[in-house]
Write a protein that holds these residues in place. Sequence first.
Motif, PDB file in Angstrom:
ATOM      1  N   ARG A 185       0.773   8.789  -0.072  1.00  0.00           N
ATOM      2  CA  ARG A 185       0.895   7.408   0.378  1.00  0.00           C
ATOM      3  C   ARG A 185       2.146   7.309   1.245  1.00  0.00           C
ATOM      4  NH1 ARG A 185      -3.282   7.982  -1.429  1.00  0.00           N
ATOM      5  NH2 ARG A 185      -4.450   6.760  -2.978  1.00  0.00           N
ATOM      6  N   GLY A 186       2.075   6.482   2.266  1.00  0.00           N
ATOM      7  CA  GLY A 186       3.210   6.359   3.171  1.00  0.00           C
ATOM      8  C   GLY A 186       3.151   7.385   4.287  1.00  0.00           C
ATOM      9  N   THR A 215     -10.990   7.014   8.128  1.00  0.00           N
ATOM     10  CA  THR A 215     -11.224   6.465   6.792  1.00  0.00           C
ATOM     11  C   THR A 215     -11.909   7.525   5.944  1.00  0.00           C
ATOM     12  OG1 THR A 215     -13.326   5.499   7.502  1.00  0.00           O
ATOM     13  CG2 THR A 215     -11.380   4.082   7.558  1.00  0.00           C
ATOM     14  N   THR A 273      -2.862   5.465   3.462  1.00  0.00           N
ATOM     15  CA  THR A 273      -3.038   4.435   2.443  1.00  0.00           C
ATOM     16  C   THR A 273      -4.082   4.988   1.464  1.00  0.00           C
ATOM     17  OG1 THR A 273      -4.834   3.276   3.587  1.00  0.00           O
ATOM     18  CG2 THR A 273      -2.564   2.631   4.139  1.00  0.00           C
ATOM     19  N   ASP A 274      -4.588   4.132   0.590  1.00  0.00           N
ATOM     20  CA  ASP A 274      -5.569   4.622  -0.378  1.00  0.00           C
ATOM     21  C   ASP A 274      -6.736   5.340   0.288  1.00  0.00           C
ATOM     22  OD1 ASP A 274      -4.024   3.628  -2.369  1.00  0.00           O
ATOM     23  OD2 ASP A 274      -5.345   1.963  -2.911  1.00  0.00           O
ATOM     24  N   THR A 285     -10.901   7.694  -1.909  1.00  0.00           N
ATOM     25  CA  THR A 285      -9.442   7.580  -1.780  1.00  0.00           C
ATOM     26  C   THR A 285      -8.824   8.958  -1.699  1.00  0.00           C
ATOM     27  OG1 THR A 285      -9.157   7.499  -4.188  1.00  0.00           O
ATOM     28  CG2 THR A 285      -9.353   5.398  -3.036  1.00  0.00           C
ATOM     29  N   SER A 290      -7.219   5.285   4.038  1.00  0.00           N
ATOM     30  CA  SER A 290      -7.076   5.456   5.485  1.00  0.00           C
ATOM     31  C   SER A 290      -6.018   6.505   5.802  1.00  0.00           C
ATOM     32  CB  SER A 290      -6.713   4.136   6.166  1.00  0.00           C
ATOM     33  OG  SER A 290      -5.391   3.744   5.837  1.00  0.00           O
ATOM     34  N   CYS A 310     -12.948   0.288   5.233  1.00  0.00           N
ATOM     35  CA  CYS A 310     -12.072   0.484   4.080  1.00  0.00           C
ATOM     36  C   CYS A 310     -12.200   1.882   3.497  1.00  0.00           C
ATOM     37  CB  CYS A 310     -12.393  -0.548   2.996  1.00  0.00           C
ATOM     38  SG  CYS A 310     -12.001  -2.240   3.491  1.00  0.00           S
TER      39      CYS A 310
END
Length: 395
Positions: free
Chosen positions: A30-31, A65, A44-45, A24, A47, A20
Amino acid sequence: MLVRDVRLFYGLFLLLRQSCGLCTYPSDLRGTWHDSVYGTIAFTDSSMNMETKSFVSGFTNTNFTCQLNNGDMYVSKSVESVTLGILGGFTINVWICFEIKSLTTSSFYYYLRSSDQDNLNFGDVVPVATTVTSVAEADVCNTSPGVGEFHMLVNPASAKEGLSAVPVPLLGDFTYTMNFGTASSECGVSAFWEGCSNTTIITLNNTACGSQFVGYSASGSLGCITSFQDTTSTSVYYVGVYNFDTSVNGASTKRFTCFTVEFDTNITMVSQSPNKCSSGSSPTVLPTDGALLQLTTVTSCAPVTPPDDPLSIAAIFAIVFSLISKTLPRGAHTVFTLSDTNTMVNKEIITEPKLVVKPIRNGQPQSMELQQWKNNAEFQEPEGQLKLVTKPQPL
């Protein structure tokens, strides 16, 4: 039994924490984004999936990550691992370091701060044994690129919202020539570069150059993402642009270009490099897989720079006083003032100023503008130069 359960729980906790991520990425990342070097990256937050770039043998992409964040520095670890066939074989993950800076909610730039310094042919990443669960920032962020070696990230869904103005040398309309290492230009006389109607977008007549395109853009529409002035030669700029073509083929058309630009009198020299500028990029040296351009100014829309030493207010008062003092009534006293619009601060030149002369008669100031005197003066600002001009004496 209890000890075994605790160990199992702790192992699952470490696995989840590593998958995870421990930090962040910037909240606007994002996207799916277009990256100037690595193609398409999905965030993502915590990854980061490089969908078309593989650092690990046997994979077509690389998932990372977020492991460590310190200010603008982001250290990430690959989910994929590979076993090396050296030193008896050991398994490694690859780690990467980005120094990420936000431009807008639709655009970022970053410097790649990691490199394989063990000569294991991993290039931009640092191989670390899988048995190592954490590293220090300095272990991965081990290199300092030059100011022009930036990467760009652009959100394709809102790319035009991520633009910035081109630097001064490209603020204009130009004709241009372009070559790819030959002595002659490969563009016709109709080659035109438009940069004044919209200072964030460069519009080109790319049909003049056949199948060779400025900025690798078939449509001739390039958006400026960011630019930087060279730290050692202040006349040189590095300009990152985004190609608005609906699709690119990776050969004659590419999504990103870096221009290295230098202005000299009426000629602007430009070298174009695919994706990003490299260390030592020069506006007069042909880059690998790149081109050289020469831009001739047709119209400049760059702001006019005021003179370095404009007349001071004190000097202006002295000149004006010498012009009008002999016209004052004998025995009168005068007070000189400037109107609210007549200021000069930090070398900014005043516009439409008025000098007001207030003779004092019988203890009362009598206001009148300078133009009412026989020998009067006014300020003018032709072409950015401040002048004091005397008017002819009226009849």
